[in-house]
Design a protein around this motif. Structure first.
Motif, mmCIF file in Angstrom:
data_model
loop_
_atom_site.group_PDB
_atom_site.id
_atom_site.type_symbol
_atom_site.label_atom_id
_atom_site.label_comp_id
_atom_site.label_asym_id
_atom_site.label_seq_id
_atom_site.Cartn_x
_atom_site.Cartn_y
_atom_site.Cartn_z
ATOM 1 N N HIS A 90 0.817 -1.212 0.000
ATOM 2 C CA HIS A 90 0.000 0.000 0.000
ATOM 3 C C HIS A 90 0.849 1.260 0.000
ATOM 4 C CE1 HIS A 90 -3.440 -2.532 0.556
ATOM 5 N NE2 HIS A 90 -2.833 -3.119 1.579
ATOM 6 N N LEU A 91 2.036 1.166 -0.495
ATOM 7 C CA LEU A 91 2.942 2.304 -0.556
ATOM 8 C C LEU A 91 2.990 2.810 -1.990
ATOM 9 C CD1 LEU A 91 5.012 3.982 1.051
ATOM 10 C CD2 LEU A 91 6.733 2.429 0.181
ATOM 11 N N TYR A 92 2.633 4.078 -2.169
ATOM 12 C CA TYR A 92 2.638 4.680 -3.499
ATOM 13 C C TYR A 92 3.526 5.909 -3.468
ATOM 14 C CZ TYR A 92 -1.446 1.742 -3.930
ATOM 15 O OH TYR A 92 -2.290 0.669 -3.926
ATOM 16 N N ILE A 93 4.330 6.062 -4.481
ATOM 17 C CA ILE A 93 5.202 7.229 -4.584
ATOM 18 C C ILE A 93 4.580 8.172 -5.596
ATOM 19 C CG2 ILE A 93 7.501 8.045 -5.183
ATOM 20 C CD1 ILE A 93 8.522 5.274 -4.314
ATOM 21 N N ILE A 94 4.134 9.313 -5.108
ATOM 22 C CA ILE A 94 3.481 10.310 -5.954
ATOM 23 C C ILE A 94 4.264 11.602 -5.824
ATOM 24 C CG2 ILE A 94 1.366 11.594 -6.365
ATOM 25 C CD1 ILE A 94 -0.144 9.278 -5.021
ATOM 26 N N THR A 95 4.548 12.225 -6.949
ATOM 27 C CA THR A 95 5.246 13.491 -6.937
ATOM 28 C C THR A 95 4.481 14.506 -7.770
ATOM 29 O OG1 THR A 95 7.316 14.603 -7.435
ATOM 30 C CG2 THR A 95 6.739 12.777 -8.848
ATOM 31 N N ASP A 96 4.477 15.734 -7.305
ATOM 32 C CA ASP A 96 3.803 16.795 -8.045
ATOM 33 C C ASP A 96 4.634 17.249 -9.240
ATOM 34 O OD1 ASP A 96 1.722 16.739 -6.249
ATOM 35 O OD2 ASP A 96 2.632 18.247 -4.955
ATOM 36 N N ASN A 97 5.933 17.228 -9.073
ATOM 37 C CA ASN A 97 6.830 17.689 -10.111
ATOM 38 C C ASN A 97 7.449 16.480 -10.819
ATOM 39 O OD1 ASN A 97 8.553 19.074 -11.717
ATOM 40 N ND2 ASN A 97 9.750 19.986 -10.072
ATOM 41 N N LYS A 98 7.108 16.307 -12.079
ATOM 42 C CA LYS A 98 7.615 15.157 -12.834
ATOM 43 C C LYS A 98 9.107 15.291 -13.130
ATOM 44 C CE LYS A 98 3.638 13.262 -13.047
ATOM 45 N NZ LYS A 98 3.304 12.270 -12.063
ATOM 46 N N LEU A 99 9.646 16.504 -13.081
ATOM 47 C CA LEU A 99 11.079 16.686 -13.313
ATOM 48 C C LEU A 99 11.915 16.151 -12.155
ATOM 49 C CD1 LEU A 99 11.305 20.189 -14.989
ATOM 50 C CD2 LEU A 99 11.716 17.966 -16.006
ATOM 51 N N ALA A 100 11.294 15.897 -11.016
ATOM 52 C CA ALA A 100 12.019 15.323 -9.893
ATOM 53 C C ALA A 100 12.457 13.890 -10.188
ATOM 54 C CB ALA A 100 11.154 15.349 -8.632
ATOM 55 N N LEU A 101 11.807 13.255 -11.136
ATOM 56 C CA LEU A 101 12.179 11.890 -11.516
ATOM 57 C C LEU A 101 13.271 11.865 -12.579
ATOM 58 C CD1 LEU A 101 8.610 10.333 -11.682
ATOM 59 C CD2 LEU A 101 10.267 10.184 -9.828
ATOM 60 N N ALA A 102 13.622 13.023 -13.127
ATOM 61 C CA ALA A 102 14.626 13.073 -14.195
ATOM 62 C C ALA A 102 16.015 12.710 -13.662
ATOM 63 C CB ALA A 102 14.655 14.449 -14.838
ATOM 64 N N ALA A 103 16.374 13.196 -12.491
ATOM 65 C CA ALA A 103 17.712 12.936 -11.949
ATOM 66 C C ALA A 103 17.956 11.447 -11.689
ATOM 67 C CB ALA A 103 17.935 13.758 -10.686
ATOM 68 N N PRO A 104 17.053 10.733 -11.015
ATOM 69 C CA PRO A 104 17.316 9.305 -10.815
ATOM 70 C C PRO A 104 17.317 8.506 -12.116
ATOM 71 C CG PRO A 104 15.293 9.941 -9.690
ATOM 72 C CD PRO A 104 15.877 11.160 -10.266
ATOM 73 N N ILE A 105 16.478 8.913 -13.059
ATOM 74 C CA ILE A 105 16.456 8.207 -14.346
ATOM 75 C C ILE A 105 17.760 8.430 -15.088
ATOM 76 C CG2 ILE A 105 15.345 8.173 -16.619
ATOM 77 C CD1 ILE A 105 12.679 8.661 -15.131
#
Length: 101
Positions: free
Chosen positions: A36-51
């Protein structure tokens, strides 16, 4: 040059070991707290660095493996990328453990 080759191989093996270690709860069936753990972010650019970090790791790993770890500068780039990737993975792991339990 030999030390950079050894350092790169050790770091790659450490990442693979940590990935396998992180997958143990899914194999043992102890992943009930993570369902039941979901990772939600408002800013999609926050996922750019780990990718970009993961893509850089994969790219450097393929290049270094293809060249058989002969180029010291690529080996050190792989080591630095791997250290940052491990640090990022540990931070994410700690945060998810705090949220799950």
């Amino acid at each position: 040059m030999k030390f950079s080759r050894i350092a790169a191989k050790v770091m790659v093996r450490l990442v693979l070991f940590l990935v396998i270690l992180a997958l143990i709860p899914f194999f043992t069936g102890d992943s009930s707290a993570l369902k039941h753990l979901y990772i939600i972010t408002d800013n999609k650019l926050a996922l750019a660095a780990p990718i970009l970090l993961m893509l850089g790791f994969i790219t450097l790993l393929v290049i270094c493996t293809r060249n058989q770890y002969r180029h010291a500068d690529l080996n050190w780039a792989l080591v630095i990328n791997t250290v940052v990737l491990i640090a990022y993975g540990v931070m994410v792991f700690v945060k998810i453990r705090q949220l799950a339990y």
